[in-house]
Design an enzyme around this catalytic site. Structure first.
Site, PDB file in Angstrom:
ATOM      1  N   ARG A  59       0.819  -1.224   0.000  1.00 19.79           N
ATOM      2  CA  ARG A  59       0.000   0.000   0.000  1.00 19.79           C
ATOM      3  C   ARG A  59       0.847   1.266   0.000  1.00 19.79           C
ATOM      4  NH1 ARG A  59      -3.101  -3.596   3.049  1.00 19.79           N
ATOM      5  NH2 ARG A  59      -2.072  -2.935   4.962  1.00 19.79           N
ATOM      6  N   GLU A  96       3.219 -10.210  14.575  1.00 21.70           N
ATOM      7  CA  GLU A  96       2.616 -10.591  15.849  1.00 21.70           C
ATOM      8  C   GLU A  96       3.097 -11.992  16.249  1.00 21.70           C
ATOM      9  OE1 GLU A  96      -1.440  -9.545  15.725  1.00 21.70           O
ATOM     10  OE2 GLU A  96      -1.785 -10.159  17.805  1.00 21.70           O
TER      11      GLU A  96
HETATM   12  P1  AMP Z   1       3.915  -1.686  11.808  1.00 23.40           P
HETATM   13  O1  AMP Z   1       5.096  -2.390  11.231  1.00 23.40           O
HETATM   14  O2  AMP Z   1       3.441  -2.277  13.101  1.00 23.40           O
HETATM   15  O3  AMP Z   1       4.156  -0.178  11.918  1.00 23.40           O
HETATM   16  O4  AMP Z   1       2.686  -1.906  10.815  1.00 23.40           O
HETATM   17  C1  AMP Z   1       2.579  -1.147   9.661  1.00 23.40           C
HETATM   18  C2  AMP Z   1       2.202  -1.976   8.470  1.00 23.40           C
HETATM   19  O5  AMP Z   1       1.125  -2.851   8.748  1.00 23.40           O
HETATM   20  C3  AMP Z   1       1.766  -1.077   7.340  1.00 23.40           C
HETATM   21  O6  AMP Z   1       2.336  -1.567   6.139  1.00 23.40           O
HETATM   22  C4  AMP Z   1       0.259  -1.179   7.329  1.00 23.40           C
HETATM   23  O7  AMP Z   1      -0.220  -1.295   6.012  1.00 23.40           O
HETATM   24  C5  AMP Z   1      -0.077  -2.421   8.143  1.00 23.40           C
HETATM   25  N1  AMP Z   1      -1.026  -2.161   9.252  1.00 23.40           N
HETATM   26  C6  AMP Z   1      -0.770  -2.313  10.581  1.00 23.40           C
HETATM   27  N2  AMP Z   1      -1.845  -2.033  11.332  1.00 23.40           N
HETATM   28  C7  AMP Z   1      -2.829  -1.676  10.477  1.00 23.40           C
HETATM   29  C8  AMP Z   1      -4.196  -1.241  10.646  1.00 23.40           C
HETATM   30  N3  AMP Z   1      -4.771  -1.126  11.859  1.00 23.40           N
HETATM   31  N4  AMP Z   1      -4.908  -0.926   9.539  1.00 23.40           N
HETATM   32  C9  AMP Z   1      -4.328  -1.026   8.312  1.00 23.40           C
HETATM   33  N5  AMP Z   1      -3.071  -1.441   8.090  1.00 23.40           N
HETATM   34  C10 AMP Z   1      -2.296  -1.755   9.155  1.00 23.40           C
END
Ligand code: AMP
Length: 177
Positions: A59, A96
């Site tokens: 995305r 996770e």
């Molecule tokens: P992080 O690595 O935890 O910062 O997660 C970011 C990545 O996970 C991004 O590429 C987002 O597209 C996806 N992502 C994580 N949480 C969400 C959420 N609540 N809604 C949409 N996309 C998410």
């Protein structure tokens, strides 16, 4: 900002129970809101000497490619493991349950090039952090990271600022996970 935020749709319990999925497809389908989103990034990064936009699979590619086009600079994809055909370097990041990897072509960034790293959303910051490490391994200079959405309760942007001294700019924030 509030127009952009108002167009982002929240889908509860996707991809699993308890997650509030912040869905940008409802923003992208609205031509005015999509234009405004890109215009905000363009205004922020034009005349800053940016030489490449690095964007994260998948995305992050949408706004990242539009920004690179508008700035007239190169676009560099950071992709999930095994998708890039050339010689790559790889970084692990935590999921996770378990780990995944992101990769970049080793010749995608020249030493000293000034880049912006983009994704759609920052949550824990793990994905952006892995991308920061890839760009730094290639000796690129990270001007800033940028996302459409920040989930500040997960602390990703603050952690990246503390650990790397790199600012994360986001157009809007949502509370919760
Ligand atoms: P992080 O690595 O935890 O910062 O997660 C970011 C990545 O996970 C991004 O590429 C987002 O597209 C996806 N992502 C994580 N949480 C969400 C959420 N609540 N809604 C949409 N996309 C998410």
């Amino acid at each position: 900002m509030s127009i952009v935020k108002s167009k982002i749709r929240t889908i509860p319990d996707y991809p699993k129970p308890g997650i509030l999925f912040r869905d940008i497809t409802s923003l992208l389908i609205d031509p005015e809101a999509f234009r405004l989103t890109i215009a905000m990034f363009v205004e922020r990064y034009q005349n800053q000497g940016i030489q490449k936009v690095v964007a994260i699979d998948a995305r992050g590619f949408i706004a990242g490619a539009a920004l690179a086009f508008q700035l007239g600079v190169g676009f560099v994809p950071v992709r999930k493991k095994g998708k890039l055909p050339g010689k790559t370097i790889s970084e692990a990041y935590a999921l996770e349950y378990g780990v995944d990897h992101v990769e970049i072509h080793i010749d995608a960034i020249e030493e000293g090039e000034k880049v912006v790293i983009m994704d759609d959303l920052i949550a824990t910051g793990g994905t952006l952090e892995a991308s920061i490490k890839l760009v730094q391994s290639l000796k690129g200079i990270i001007h800033e990271c940028a996302t459409i959405i920040d989930l500040p309760d997960l602390g990703g942007a603050v952690r990246i600022k503390e650990k790397y001294g790199i600012n994360v700019y986001s157009i809007c924030e949502f509370e919760g996970h």
